[in-house]
Design an enzyme around this catalytic site. Structure first.
Site, short mmCIF file in Angstrom:
data_model
loop_
_atom_site.label_atom_id
_atom_site.label_comp_id
_atom_site.label_asym_id
_atom_site.label_seq_id
_atom_site.Cartn_x
_atom_site.Cartn_y
_atom_site.Cartn_z
N GLU A 77 0.86 -1.20 0.00
CA GLU A 77 0.00 0.00 0.00
C GLU A 77 0.89 1.25 0.00
OE1 GLU A 77 -3.34 1.06 -0.16
OE2 GLU A 77 -2.28 2.96 0.03
N ASP A 127 -6.63 2.66 -8.48
CA ASP A 127 -6.90 4.02 -8.94
C ASP A 127 -7.01 4.02 -10.47
OD1 ASP A 127 -6.85 4.85 -6.34
OD2 ASP A 127 -4.76 5.53 -6.39
N ASP A 163 -14.89 -0.55 -10.16
CA ASP A 163 -16.18 0.07 -10.49
C ASP A 163 -16.03 0.93 -11.74
OD1 ASP A 163 -14.45 1.77 -8.96
OD2 ASP A 163 -16.05 3.25 -9.04
N LYS A 200 -18.89 -0.43 -0.04
CA LYS A 200 -19.48 0.91 -0.22
C LYS A 200 -20.24 0.98 -1.56
CE LYS A 200 -16.70 4.43 -1.26
NZ LYS A 200 -15.54 5.33 -1.10
C1 LIG Z 1 -9.50 3.08 -4.50
S1 LIG Z 1 -8.48 2.53 -3.20
C2 LIG Z 1 -8.97 0.82 -2.99
C3 LIG Z 1 -8.54 0.26 -1.66
C4 LIG Z 1 -8.93 -1.21 -1.43
N1 LIG Z 1 -8.34 -2.08 -2.42
C5 LIG Z 1 -10.43 -1.38 -1.44
O1 LIG Z 1 -10.95 -1.95 -2.42
O2 LIG Z 1 -11.08 -0.95 -0.46
C6 LIG Z 1 -6.92 2.34 -4.06
C7 LIG Z 1 -5.78 2.06 -3.11
O3 LIG Z 1 -4.60 1.82 -3.85
C8 LIG Z 1 -3.52 2.50 -3.23
N2 LIG Z 1 -2.48 2.67 -4.26
C9 LIG Z 1 -2.50 3.49 -5.32
N3 LIG Z 1 -1.39 3.34 -6.07
C10 LIG Z 1 -0.66 2.37 -5.45
C11 LIG Z 1 0.58 1.75 -5.74
N4 LIG Z 1 1.32 2.09 -6.81
N5 LIG Z 1 1.03 0.79 -4.90
C12 LIG Z 1 0.32 0.44 -3.81
N6 LIG Z 1 -0.87 1.00 -3.48
C13 LIG Z 1 -1.36 1.94 -4.30
C14 LIG Z 1 -4.15 3.76 -2.71
O4 LIG Z 1 -3.39 4.41 -1.72
C15 LIG Z 1 -5.47 3.22 -2.17
O5 LIG Z 1 -5.35 2.73 -0.85
#
Ligand SMILES: C[S@@+](CC[C@H](N)C(=O)[O-])C[C@H]1O[C@@H](n2cnc3c(N)ncnc32)[C@H](O)[C@@H]1O
Length: 216
Positions: A77, A127, A163, A200
């Site tokens: 993360e 993301d 999504d 969510k």
């Molecule tokens: C939209 S959230 C989804 C979190 C979780 N997977 C969920 O479904 O509840 C995207 C997550 O990916 C993390 N993230 C984004 N780019 C990343 C990377 N290159 N390496 C690790 N984590 C990353 C963000 O900080 C965030 O916690």
């Protein structure tokens, strides 16, 4: 440097205008460590290893770790605060088979994960970077997919949910183009990651797409 402050750790020293190097060192390793990970010594035991990229607050991985004590799990993360929350959750649950680390999951897989060393890679709600000019920041692109496929054991799984339906189409395209993996038939339905985002969006009735690919 102000009086009384110790020098910043090497990994945090950056040149203005130049982004810091990707975070690929595991807890306990020297900053900048780039050698292949020895999973058995990291977890203190042998056996199957799975990783989640973008593990957020750690709900999915702690649930999996509780349900499957014979498997070791690493949550990669990028946000340090989420990493802390997830690790605290694991400790509160008394789990010893899951660890969370502040890592750039993409660079980590590309640079450090040995071939055929993972039973599964989970990526839920990555993301989407929907703007065209940001598309290069997306996780799923051919180099990452090649490295992820290589990291899986034969039969190992790459599980994806999002999504963002246009992003899912782009993900599907790049995964289907990688010869080392194949889509698991029927894997777009019948399972749910149970992550915070998924719960969510489920409540909000938002459409989601899922799929599982497997190393040949
Ligand atoms: C939209 S959230 C989804 C979190 C979780 N997977 C969920 O479904 O509840 C995207 C997550 O990916 C993390 N993230 C984004 N780019 C990343 C990377 N290159 N390496 C690790 N984590 C990353 C963000 O900080 C965030 O916690």
């Amino acid at each position: 440097m102000r009086a009384g402050l110790s020098p910043a750790p090497k990994e945090f020293v950056t040149t203005p205008g130049i982004p810091p190097p990707p975070k690929i060192a595991l807890p306990g390793e020297a900053p900048g460590t780039a050698t292949p990970v020895d999973w058995a010594s990291f977890f203190g035991r042998s056996g199957p290893v799975e990783i989640e990229i973008g593990s957020g607050r750690g709900r999915f991985l702690t649930d999996e770790a509780a349900a499957r004590p014979g498997t070791s799990f690493l949550g990669a993360e990028i946000e340090v605060e989420y990493t802390r929350i997830a690790q605290a959750r694991a400790e509160k649950m008394g789990l010893t088979n899951v660890r969370f680390a502040r890592l750039d999951g993409k660079s980590f897989v590309l640079a450090r994960v040995p071939e055929a060393s993972l039973a599964a890679i989970h990526v839920f709600f990555p993301d989407p970077w929907p703007k065209k000019r940001h598309a290069k920041r997306r996780l799923f692109e051919p180099d990452f997919v090649r490295a992820a496929a290589r990291a899986l054991v034969p039969g190992g799984l790459l599980r994806v949910a999002t999504d963002n339906l246009p992003y899912f189409e782009a993900i599907r395209e790049v995964l289907d183009a990688e010869p080392a993996i194949e889509k698991v038939p029927g894997s777009e339905a019948g399972w749910s990651s149970g992550t915070d985002y998924e719960r969510k969006y489920e409540k909000a009735g938002r459409p989601m797409a899922r799929g599982v690919w497997r190393r040949r």
